[in-house]
Design a protein around this motif. Structure first.
Motif, short mmCIF file in Angstrom:
data_model
loop_
_atom_site.label_atom_id
_atom_site.label_comp_id
_atom_site.label_asym_id
_atom_site.label_seq_id
_atom_site.Cartn_x
_atom_site.Cartn_y
_atom_site.Cartn_z
N ARG A 150 103.07 17.82 72.43
CA ARG A 150 103.34 19.28 72.98
C ARG A 150 103.91 20.29 71.65
NH1 ARG A 150 104.51 22.41 77.60
NH2 ARG A 150 103.98 20.46 78.95
N ARG A 151 104.85 19.68 71.06
CA ARG A 151 105.61 20.97 70.23
C ARG A 151 106.29 20.33 68.76
NH1 ARG A 151 110.90 20.33 70.84
NH2 ARG A 151 111.51 19.68 73.04
N LEU A 152 106.63 20.87 67.84
CA LEU A 152 107.40 20.35 66.90
C LEU A 152 108.84 20.34 67.38
CD1 LEU A 152 107.82 19.64 63.72
CD2 LEU A 152 108.38 22.29 63.40
N ASP A 153 109.55 19.18 67.12
CA ASP A 153 110.92 19.07 67.60
C ASP A 153 112.08 18.93 66.49
OD1 ASP A 153 112.30 17.78 70.00
OD2 ASP A 153 113.18 16.89 68.66
N HIS A 154 111.92 18.24 65.39
CA HIS A 154 113.14 18.20 64.39
C HIS A 154 112.73 17.53 63.23
CE1 HIS A 154 113.44 13.90 66.02
NE2 HIS A 154 113.89 13.64 64.84
N VAL A 155 113.53 17.61 62.14
CA VAL A 155 113.43 17.25 60.77
C VAL A 155 114.48 16.10 60.58
CG1 VAL A 155 111.84 18.86 59.79
CG2 VAL A 155 114.28 19.00 59.49
N ASN A 156 114.36 15.16 59.69
CA ASN A 156 115.30 14.16 59.23
C ASN A 156 115.35 13.99 57.84
OD1 ASN A 156 116.40 11.46 58.45
ND2 ASN A 156 116.93 11.31 60.65
N ALA A 204 118.48 16.35 61.32
CA ALA A 204 119.53 15.47 60.72
C ALA A 204 119.61 15.12 59.52
CB ALA A 204 119.03 13.94 61.50
N LEU A 205 120.98 14.84 58.99
CA LEU A 205 121.24 14.82 57.54
C LEU A 205 121.69 13.41 57.23
CD1 LEU A 205 120.97 16.01 54.63
CD2 LEU A 205 123.30 16.70 55.18
N VAL A 206 121.31 12.55 56.54
CA VAL A 206 121.70 11.31 56.08
C VAL A 206 122.13 11.10 54.78
CG1 VAL A 206 121.27 8.58 56.31
CG2 VAL A 206 120.40 10.60 58.11
#
Length: 317
Positions: A150-156, A204-206
């Motif tokens: 459906r859509r773009l959600d997030h980046v990690n 999210a940042l790891v």
């Protein structure tokens, strides 16, 4: 009043094999192409409204040029530029529509080394009649091809830099809220799930000191409506001979996941559903300890090994 970011906008991706990437994202994942200009292909999911949520172009290696974020108002773009310069951050002005569909923007690096672009003005291209949904509140016909998110959600994002400065910068300067985080036995934050929306994370940042370059991308994520869509995606990927990780469920975020990698760019894509929304104005970030890391990553199902977490990242300039 501080300027604000409204949402994750798009990812600018470079592929070592553009044709493979286009087959993967257009035919297998099922994104719709809105435009091709000067060798750059612009795509979005059937429920995305702005011009694109992913751009892909040919390069000598797979990497991410920048990550775009839309601000809440047009004035916020200039306000962020001033705020960043006060913080000693170099800011580049990008002319309106230099990137198709994206108005005047600013470009800068966060302390982790990742490049962000902030913009407000957008163009929403018309959709050809045969592709348009009959629903006035939906862009394209759903399920037209491929997995059809459906859509773009997030980046990690991963970084080998000392990450506490980036967490502080994201919260204090850019206005992200920490939703869940992983802490080491020594008390250092190893990973943070942050958002400007009601999602558990827009980013999210790891912290990964062993990564080959400072700024890396672990994955981009597209949203599917329910768990059955994840199972359908697994069938489609297997029919096309793709290896993947999952389905499984994260404890952190409580989301169902499936990971597959674009063979052209090396970019991992997470297909994502479930999770929960945060509406509490006084939300207290959820802390996970280092001993709980594996459980946090995988509540149940097929899991990603620590080796894979680092190996399958690409450079993000």
């Amino acid at each position: 009043m501080k300027p604000e970011i409204a949402k994750l906008g798009y990812i600018s991706l470079v592929s070592a094999d553009l044709e493979k990437s286009l087959v993967f994202f257009r035919d297998i994942i099922g994104l719709e192409e809105t435009e091709e200009k000067d060798g750059v292909h612009y795509l979005r999911a059937w429920g995305d409204f702005q011009h694109h949520t992913l751009s892909i172009q040919q390069g000598d290696r797979g990497h991410v040029k920048h990550i775009g974020w839309r601000t809440k108002t047009k004035e916020d773009v200039a306000a962020f530029g001033k705020l960043l310069e006060e913080q000693g951050i170099a800011v580049d002005q990008v002319d309106a529509w230099k990137t198709p569909g994206i108005g005047e923007s600013i470009s800068f690096q966060v302390p982790s080394g990742h490049t962000f672009n902030l913009y407000f003005d957008v163009k929403r291209p018309p959709v050809d009649e045969h592709r348009r949904s009959v629903l006035k509140n939906q862009t394209y016909k759903s399920w037209a091809k491929g997995i059809s998110p459906r859509r773009l959600d997030h980046v990690n994002l991963h970084t080998s830099a000392e990450s506490s400065a980036t967490y502080s910068f994201m919260e204090e300067v850019l206005g992200f809220k920490m939703r869940e985080y992983l802490i080491s036995d020594e008390g250092n934050v190893l990973a943070g799930w942050m958002s400007v929306t009601q999602l558990v994370h827009d980013v999210a940042l790891v912290s990964r000191p062993e990564t080959p370059t400072k700024a890396r991308l672990h994955h981009i994520s597209y949203w599917l409506d329910d768990s059955q869509d994840i199972l359908r995606a697994a069938d489609i990927l297997r029919e096309h001979h793709f290896e993947f990780v999952g389905p499984g469920k994260h404890a952190i975020s409580q989301a169902l996941y499936l990971y597959v990698t674009d063979p052209g760019s090396g970019c991992r894509v997470e297909l994502f559903t479930g999770s929960y929304l945060i509406f509490e104005p006084d939300w207290q970030p959820v802390e996970w300890t280092e001993s709980e890391r594996s459980f946090g990553n995988t509540y149940w199902g097929d899991s990603i090994s620590k080796k894979e977490l680092v190996k399958e990242t690409i450079e993000a300039l």
